[in-house]
Write a protein that holds these residues in place. Sequence first.
Motif, PDB file in Angstrom:
ATOM      1  N   ALA A   1       0.830  -1.210   0.000  1.00 40.71           N
ATOM      2  CA  ALA A   1       0.000   0.000   0.000  1.00 40.71           C
ATOM      3  C   ALA A   1       0.863   1.257   0.000  1.00 40.71           C
ATOM      4  O   ALA A   1       0.494   2.277  -0.597  1.00 40.71           O
ATOM      5  N   ALA A   2       2.026   1.175   0.648  1.00 39.16           N
ATOM      6  CA  ALA A   2       2.923   2.333   0.699  1.00 39.16           C
ATOM      7  C   ALA A   2       3.884   2.380  -0.475  1.00 39.16           C
ATOM      8  O   ALA A   2       4.647   3.343  -0.608  1.00 39.16           O
ATOM      9  N   GLY A   3       3.845   1.339  -1.325  1.00 38.55           N
ATOM     10  CA  GLY A   3       4.747   1.302  -2.466  1.00 38.55           C
ATOM     11  C   GLY A   3       6.192   1.055  -2.091  1.00 38.55           C
ATOM     12  O   GLY A   3       7.100   1.526  -2.781  1.00 38.55           O
ATOM     13  N   LEU A   4       6.411   0.340  -1.010  1.00 39.67           N
ATOM     14  CA  LEU A   4       7.761   0.081  -0.520  1.00 39.67           C
ATOM     15  C   LEU A   4       8.144  -1.376  -0.761  1.00 39.67           C
ATOM     16  O   LEU A   4       7.296  -2.261  -0.736  1.00 39.67           O
ATOM     17  N   GLN A   5       9.402  -1.607  -0.996  1.00 42.26           N
ATOM     18  CA  GLN A   5       9.949  -2.953  -1.134  1.00 42.26           C
ATOM     19  C   GLN A   5      11.203  -3.066  -0.273  1.00 42.26           C
ATOM     20  O   GLN A   5      12.106  -2.227  -0.363  1.00 42.26           O
ATOM     21  N   ILE A   6      11.215  -4.091   0.540  1.00 38.65           N
ATOM     22  CA  ILE A   6      12.365  -4.321   1.412  1.00 38.65           C
ATOM     23  C   ILE A   6      13.164  -5.525   0.950  1.00 38.65           C
ATOM     24  O   ILE A   6      14.393  -5.475   0.878  1.00 38.65           O
ATOM     25  N   MET A   7      12.463  -6.611   0.611  1.00 36.62           N
ATOM     26  CA  MET A   7      13.179  -7.795   0.147  1.00 36.62           C
ATOM     27  C   MET A   7      13.896  -7.514  -1.166  1.00 36.62           C
ATOM     28  O   MET A   7      13.421  -6.746  -2.014  1.00 36.62           O
ATOM     29  N   PHE A   8      15.063  -8.133  -1.327  1.00 42.70           N
ATOM     30  CA  PHE A   8      15.886  -8.028  -2.524  1.00 42.70           C
ATOM     31  C   PHE A   8      16.364  -6.602  -2.769  1.00 42.70           C
ATOM     32  O   PHE A   8      16.484  -6.147  -3.902  1.00 42.70           O
ATOM     33  N   THR A   9      16.615  -5.899  -1.664  1.00 39.44           N
ATOM     34  CA  THR A   9      17.202  -4.560  -1.708  1.00 39.44           C
ATOM     35  C   THR A   9      18.333  -4.510  -0.679  1.00 39.44           C
ATOM     36  O   THR A   9      18.436  -5.380   0.199  1.00 39.44           O
ATOM     37  N   PRO A  10      19.191  -3.489  -0.747  1.00 38.43           N
ATOM     38  CA  PRO A  10      20.231  -3.358   0.281  1.00 38.43           C
ATOM     39  C   PRO A  10      19.687  -3.262   1.697  1.00 38.43           C
ATOM     40  O   PRO A  10      20.368  -3.648   2.657  1.00 38.43           O
ATOM     41  N   VAL A  11      18.454  -2.747   1.849  1.00 33.83           N
ATOM     42  CA  VAL A  11      17.858  -2.660   3.190  1.00 33.83           C
ATOM     43  C   VAL A  11      17.724  -4.051   3.809  1.00 33.83           C
ATOM     44  O   VAL A  11      18.018  -4.260   4.993  1.00 33.83           O
ATOM     45  N   ALA A  12      17.284  -5.024   3.009  1.00 36.35           N
ATOM     46  CA  ALA A  12      17.139  -6.389   3.507  1.00 36.35           C
ATOM     47  C   ALA A  12      18.486  -6.976   3.900  1.00 36.35           C
ATOM     48  O   ALA A  12      18.607  -7.701   4.902  1.00 36.35           O
ATOM     49  N   ILE A  13      19.507  -6.663   3.129  1.00 37.78           N
ATOM     50  CA  ILE A  13      20.846  -7.161   3.444  1.00 37.78           C
ATOM     51  C   ILE A  13      21.335  -6.569   4.760  1.00 37.78           C
ATOM     52  O   ILE A  13      21.921  -7.273   5.597  1.00 37.78           O
ATOM     53  N   ILE A  14      21.078  -5.293   4.977  1.00 32.26           N
ATOM     54  CA  ILE A  14      21.482  -4.649   6.227  1.00 32.26           C
ATOM     55  C   ILE A  14      20.736  -5.270   7.404  1.00 32.26           C
ATOM     56  O   ILE A  14      21.331  -5.562   8.458  1.00 32.26           O
ATOM     57  N   LEU A  15      19.426  -5.493   7.258  1.00 33.95           N
ATOM     58  CA  LEU A  15      18.649  -6.101   8.337  1.00 33.95           C
ATOM     59  C   LEU A  15      19.155  -7.502   8.665  1.00 33.95           C
ATOM     60  O   LEU A  15      19.292  -7.863   9.846  1.00 33.95           O
ATOM     61  N   ALA A  16      19.415  -8.302   7.639  1.00 32.34           N
ATOM     62  CA  ALA A  16      19.906  -9.664   7.871  1.00 32.34           C
ATOM     63  C   ALA A  16      21.268  -9.643   8.556  1.00 32.34           C
ATOM     64  O   ALA A  16      21.542 -10.454   9.454  1.00 32.34           O
ATOM     65  N   THR A  17      22.129  -8.724   8.162  1.00 27.20           N
ATOM     66  CA  THR A  17      23.460  -8.629   8.763  1.00 27.20           C
ATOM     67  C   THR A  17      23.379  -8.174  10.216  1.00 27.20           C
ATOM     68  O   THR A  17      24.114  -8.675  11.080  1.00 27.20           O
ATOM     69  N   ILE A  18      22.494  -7.229  10.495  1.00 26.99           N
ATOM     70  CA  ILE A  18      22.309  -6.789  11.882  1.00 26.99           C
ATOM     71  C   ILE A  18      21.894  -7.954  12.764  1.00 26.99           C
ATOM     72  O   ILE A  18      22.399  -8.112  13.889  1.00 26.99           O
ATOM     73  N   LEU A  19      20.997  -8.791  12.264  1.00 31.40           N
ATOM     74  CA  LEU A  19      20.498  -9.909  13.074  1.00 31.40           C
ATOM     75  C   LEU A  19      21.598 -10.913  13.394  1.00 31.40           C
ATOM     76  O   LEU A  19      21.749 -11.333  14.547  1.00 31.40           O
ATOM     77  N   VAL A  20      22.377 -11.303  12.399  1.00 31.97           N
ATOM     78  CA  VAL A  20      23.379 -12.351  12.646  1.00 31.97           C
ATOM     79  C   VAL A  20      24.569 -11.830  13.458  1.00 31.97           C
ATOM     80  O   VAL A  20      25.280 -12.620  14.077  1.00 31.97           O
ATOM     81  N   THR A  21      24.806 -10.525  13.456  1.00 27.10           N
ATOM     82  CA  THR A  21      25.931  -9.977  14.220  1.00 27.10           C
ATOM     83  C   THR A  21      25.498  -9.360  15.543  1.00 27.10           C
ATOM     84  O   THR A  21      26.341  -8.823  16.277  1.00 27.10           O
ATOM     85  N   LEU A  22      24.240  -9.452  15.873  1.00 27.94           N
ATOM     86  CA  LEU A  22      23.706  -8.816  17.077  1.00 27.94           C
ATOM     87  C   LEU A  22      24.384  -9.243  18.376  1.00 27.94           C
ATOM     88  O   LEU A  22      24.633  -8.421  19.248  1.00 27.94           O
ATOM     89  N   PRO A  23      24.731 -10.527  18.591  1.00 30.65           N
ATOM     90  CA  PRO A  23      25.228 -10.939  19.918  1.00 30.65           C
ATOM     91  C   PRO A  23      26.660 -10.538  20.238  1.00 30.65           C
ATOM     92  O   PRO A  23      27.037 -10.554  21.416  1.00 30.65           O
ATOM     93  N   TYR A  24      27.481 -10.215  19.266  1.00 28.20           N
ATOM     94  CA  TYR A  24      28.923 -10.182  19.495  1.00 28.20           C
ATOM     95  C   TYR A  24      29.358  -9.119  20.501  1.00 28.20           C
ATOM     96  O   TYR A  24      30.168  -9.391  21.392  1.00 28.20           O
ATOM     97  N   VAL A  25      28.857  -7.912  20.369  1.00 32.07           N
ATOM     98  CA  VAL A  25      29.258  -6.851  21.287  1.00 32.07           C
ATOM     99  C   VAL A  25      28.708  -7.118  22.682  1.00 32.07           C
ATOM    100  O   VAL A  25      29.425  -7.009  23.681  1.00 32.07           O
ATOM    101  N   ALA A  26      27.440  -7.480  22.759  1.00 38.70           N
ATOM    102  CA  ALA A  26      26.831  -7.740  24.069  1.00 38.70           C
ATOM    103  C   ALA A  26      27.521  -8.886  24.779  1.00 38.70           C
ATOM    104  O   ALA A  26      27.754  -8.832  25.991  1.00 38.70           O
ATOM    105  N   ARG A  27      27.884  -9.937  24.045  1.00 34.12           N
ATOM    106  CA  ARG A  27      28.522 -11.100  24.670  1.00 34.12           C
ATOM    107  C   ARG A  27      29.926 -10.779  25.178  1.00 34.12           C
ATOM    108  O   ARG A  27      30.428 -11.439  26.088  1.00 34.12           O
ATOM    109  N   GLU A  28      30.576  -9.787  24.604  1.00 40.03           N
ATOM    110  CA  GLU A  28      31.877  -9.363  25.107  1.00 40.03           C
ATOM    111  C   GLU A  28      31.734  -8.480  26.345  1.00 40.03           C
ATOM    112  O   GLU A  28      32.571  -8.535  27.250  1.00 40.03           O
ATOM    113  N   LEU A  29      30.690  -7.673  26.385  1.00 36.45           N
ATOM    114  CA  LEU A  29      30.545  -6.703  27.464  1.00 36.45           C
ATOM    115  C   LEU A  29      29.935  -7.293  28.729  1.00 36.45           C
ATOM    116  O   LEU A  29      30.334  -6.926  29.845  1.00 36.45           O
ATOM    117  N   ILE A  30      28.964  -8.177  28.592  1.00 34.86           N
ATOM    118  CA  ILE A  30      28.221  -8.662  29.759  1.00 34.86           C
ATOM    119  C   ILE A  30      29.126  -9.335  30.791  1.00 34.86           C
ATOM    120  O   ILE A  30      29.076  -8.988  31.981  1.00 34.86           O
TER     121      ILE A  30
END
Length: 288
Positions: free
Chosen positions: A139-168
């Motif tokens: 409805a908003a005319g937006l596409q997330i899949m198969f764009t750089p935005v999707a790649i950034i989101l996927a990368t954020i998810l898989v790298t999410l634990p590393y900093v927290a696991r070092e600090l805790i």
Amino acid sequence: MTAEALPSAPASVSPRRGLGRGLLIGLALLWLVLIVLAPLGVILVEALRKGAGAAVASLSQPDVWAAARLTLVTTAIATPLNAVFGLAAAWCVTRFDFIGKTLLMALIDLPLSVSPVISGLVWVLLFGASGWFAPWLNAAGLQIMFTPVAIILATILVTLPYVARELIPLMQQQGSDEELAALTLGARPSAIFFFITLPNVRWALLYGVLLANARAMGEFGAVSVVSGHIRGLTNTLPLHVEILYNEYDFVGAFATAALLAVLALVTLVLKSFLEHRHADDLAARGRR
């Protein structure tokens, strides 16, 4: 009983201990050569199989530069965001008691427990053509899949634990005595954070950032699911290596892989340099 009367250790103990230590070191080095150095050597040999000129020509292709640019942009966005999240999560977990604390820690570790492909599939289920948010996106005319935005989101998810696991663990070990003392003396919370908490964890924070950075540059599984493999647009360096290899462009594939390996080695050298230069400070803070 006098010192002279104490039984002495057998003379063969020290040579045996030295032999065992040497054997273990030799096995460790052999394993590293087979698992780490040999593959890197193969990449370099194959990249230069037709000469340095062919390798340079392969790396000068626009698609390679586009893939490298997307890889670096994705890393430059995902890593700082996860650094902020990791610092905030570590602060919450180590300084406060609240309902759901155990659940939060489990969620932080979750990306390390599931396949990267599943991590990518999550975004497809949310933002894909038949995903949960597809009607609103359409409805908003937006596409997330198969764009750089999707790649950034996927990368954020898989790298999410590393900093927290070092600090805790570090923040749990350090405790909050210094912060409570400063609070008692009337220091503002922001001053406590920037002048006490952050300096105490800065090397662990940087170490976690380097780990997240290395993982972000080399991520393949999650990115492959959400990218669409559009050359020059949504291919990162790992994805471009696969495409070139499947097209039997072995020199181009291995030259691109060598470029990716160089980026990883830069991260490793930076990490080693920081550990060497600030070894005393790292030891004082409980990190080595």
